[in-house]
Motif scaffolding. Structure first.
Motif, PDB file in Angstrom:
ATOM      1  N   SER A 230       0.837  -1.204   0.000  1.00  0.00           N
ATOM      2  CA  SER A 230       0.000   0.000   0.000  1.00  0.00           C
ATOM      3  C   SER A 230       0.874   1.258   0.000  1.00  0.00           C
ATOM      4  N   ILE A 231       2.053   1.189   0.628  1.00  0.00           N
ATOM      5  CA  ILE A 231       2.979   2.336   0.602  1.00  0.00           C
ATOM      6  C   ILE A 231       3.482   2.573  -0.819  1.00  0.00           C
ATOM      7  N   ASN A 232       3.881   1.482  -1.489  1.00  0.00           N
ATOM      8  CA  ASN A 232       4.396   1.609  -2.860  1.00  0.00           C
ATOM      9  C   ASN A 232       3.302   2.078  -3.815  1.00  0.00           C
ATOM     10  N   ASP A 233       2.096   1.542  -3.616  1.00  0.00           N
ATOM     11  CA  ASP A 233       0.981   1.970  -4.475  1.00  0.00           C
ATOM     12  C   ASP A 233       0.698   3.456  -4.281  1.00  0.00           C
ATOM     13  N   LEU A 234       0.779   3.927  -3.037  1.00  0.00           N
ATOM     14  CA  LEU A 234       0.515   5.337  -2.764  1.00  0.00           C
ATOM     15  C   LEU A 234       1.590   6.226  -3.381  1.00  0.00           C
ATOM     16  N   GLN A 235       2.827   5.770  -3.379  1.00  0.00           N
ATOM     17  CA  GLN A 235       3.906   6.560  -3.974  1.00  0.00           C
ATOM     18  C   GLN A 235       3.675   6.753  -5.471  1.00  0.00           C
ATOM     19  N   LEU A 236       3.236   5.673  -6.130  1.00  0.00           N
ATOM     20  CA  LEU A 236       2.919   5.789  -7.561  1.00  0.00           C
ATOM     21  C   LEU A 236       1.722   6.715  -7.778  1.00  0.00           C
ATOM     22  N   ALA A 237       0.703   6.564  -6.922  1.00  0.00           N
ATOM     23  CA  ALA A 237      -0.490   7.414  -7.045  1.00  0.00           C
ATOM     24  C   ALA A 237      -0.137   8.873  -6.781  1.00  0.00           C
ATOM     25  N   LEU A 238       0.793   9.126  -5.860  1.00  0.00           N
ATOM     26  CA  LEU A 238       1.207  10.491  -5.567  1.00  0.00           C
ATOM     27  C   LEU A 238       1.927  11.111  -6.753  1.00  0.00           C
ATOM     28  N   ALA A 239       2.782  10.285  -7.422  1.00  0.00           N
ATOM     29  CA  ALA A 239       3.482  10.791  -8.610  1.00  0.00           C
ATOM     30  C   ALA A 239       2.473  11.165  -9.696  1.00  0.00           C
TER      31      ALA A 239
ATOM     32  N   LYS B 209      -7.432  12.175  -8.853  1.00  0.00           N
ATOM     33  CA  LYS B 209      -7.636  12.525  -7.444  1.00  0.00           C
ATOM     34  C   LYS B 209      -8.313  11.381  -6.698  1.00  0.00           C
ATOM     35  N   ILE B 210      -9.310  10.756  -7.354  1.00  0.00           N
ATOM     36  CA  ILE B 210     -10.019   9.641  -6.707  1.00  0.00           C
ATOM     37  C   ILE B 210      -9.070   8.481  -6.464  1.00  0.00           C
ATOM     38  N   ASN B 211      -8.242   8.144  -7.441  1.00  0.00           N
ATOM     39  CA  ASN B 211      -7.274   7.052  -7.283  1.00  0.00           C
ATOM     40  C   ASN B 211      -6.312   7.328  -6.128  1.00  0.00           C
ATOM     41  N   TYR B 212      -5.868   8.571  -6.046  1.00  0.00           N
ATOM     42  CA  TYR B 212      -4.934   8.939  -4.977  1.00  0.00           C
ATOM     43  C   TYR B 212      -5.601   8.771  -3.606  1.00  0.00           C
ATOM     44  N   ASN B 213      -6.838   9.238  -3.460  1.00  0.00           N
ATOM     45  CA  ASN B 213      -7.539   9.122  -2.178  1.00  0.00           C
ATOM     46  C   ASN B 213      -7.793   7.667  -1.792  1.00  0.00           C
TER      47      ASN B 213
END
Length: 352
Positions: free
Chosen positions: A97-106, A129-133
């Motif tokens: 979930s951390i790695n997924d969030l880093q990609l979503a943040l980029a 924005k929805i994917n990031y949240n």
């Protein structure tokens, strides 16, 4: 046989010589502010908020025991460690979930810049924005799952920093207190949610008192409770509304205020309930009282003899009785010879 008058207190006319011959002894009424109400059995208990069952949410093998029965422990102290394969899966999901969030943040930062420049449509920016949240929520969820499993915040931060998985689950004390029970041993498989330890804090103790239901009307919230022979004092804060069908008693619960270290949880004790009363109370010897027709009387000295005053018994204290009634402090009373007064002058000898 004479009987007590209905409209007035019985009156006995006696000379000093007659009083002396009857062996009547006089004393003055002693006023008291509190009185022993009754004796009752009680059990020392622990408030529910001060007692915990320590368990694990993840199944595993107990590989280390660091606390035993009777040990004093601090909040957060490690009691045991468990090898749990299920913990590895939770950690792996958290790192993912951390790695997924880093990609979503980029993606979020890139698309925000493009949207501000008018390059991408509103729909694409909304989807980003929805994917990031969603990935932020996933990260919070996996972190909460680790916390619920017993992994400390410090261990979670270490995992996020090093990304090194560990199957060792540390079982920690939820409160400072004493270990009362240990339900597992080294090498034992602990199932999920199985109890491992029972820990209690003794900073607050209760006395669960069993009051005979016919005496409950005399017991009040605020009454003091003593354990004879000790310095323990407590005060009643709860009166039960249910009668125990097995022994016909009602629960009265008192919080211990002093000398908590002289009693133990689970200990059976005999207590004495002490009551303060707005009504004036007096302490008299048992020998000062006489009974007739179901009532109890006290003999008050008058100028020419005695008057028999009806009184109400509040409680007993060895060879003395606590009473209330239409009485005045420092009045002279017969503390010996009440039976003789009743028998010889009121004709009540047959009733004694």
């Amino acid at each position: 046989m004479n009987s007590f008058p209905v409209s007035a207190d019985p009156y006995i006319e006696l000379s000093l010589a007659q009083i002396y011959n009857l062996g009547v002894k006089l004393d003055t009424l002693e006023v008291i502010k509190s009185a022993p109400l009754l004796d009752a059995p009680a059990k020392v208990s622990i408030p529910p908020e001060n007692e915990y069952i320590v368990s694990t949410t993840q199944a595993g093998l107990v590989n280390q025991m660091m606390a035993s029965i009777g040990d004093e422990v601090k909040k957060g102290q490690v009691l045991a460690t468990i090898n749990s394969p299920e913990l590895l899966a939770l950690q792996r999901h958290h790192l993912k979930s951390i790695n997924d969030l880093q990609l979503a943040l980029a993606d979020y930062r890139r698309d925000k810049k493009l949207y501000d420049e008018g390059v991408i449509a509103d729909r694409r920016w909304l989807q980003t924005k929805i994917n990031y949240n969603v990935f932020v929520s996933h990260l919070n969820e996996t972190r909460q799952l680790l916390l619920i499993s017993g992994v400390s915040s410090a261990d979670i931060k270490e995992l996020e920093k090093t990304q090194r998985l560990s199957s060792e689950l540390k079982i920690r004390a939820p409160i400072s207190g004493v270990v009362l029970q240990r339900m597992v041993t080294m090498g034992q498989k602990a199932e999920a949610l199985a109890p491992l330890f029972r820990v209690a804090n003794f900073d607050k103790l209760w006395l669960d008192i069993s009051i005979p239901q016919q005496r409950m009307e005399f017991v009040q919230v605020g009454d003091r409770v003593l354990i004879p022979g000790t310095d323990v004092t407590a005060r009643i804060f709860l009166l039960g509304q249910h009668v125990d069908h097995s022994n016909q008693t009602v629960l009265a619960r008192a919080e211990v205020e002093t000398a908590k270290d002289t009693i133990r949880a689970g200990q059976a004790v005999a207590v004495k309930i002490i009551q303060n009363s707005a009504t004036q109370m007096f302490r008299v010897p048992n020998s000062a009282l006489a009974k007739y027709a179901g009532d109890t009387y006290l003999f008050l000295r008058t100028k020419t003899g005695f008057s028999a005053k009806p009184i109400h018994i509040v409680g007993r204290e060895g060879k003395q009785t606590i009473i209330t009634g239409d009485l005045q402090e420092n009045s002279e009373i017969a503390i010996r010879g009440a039976v003789a007064l009743k028998a010889n002058f009121l004709g009540l000898g047959d009733d004694e």
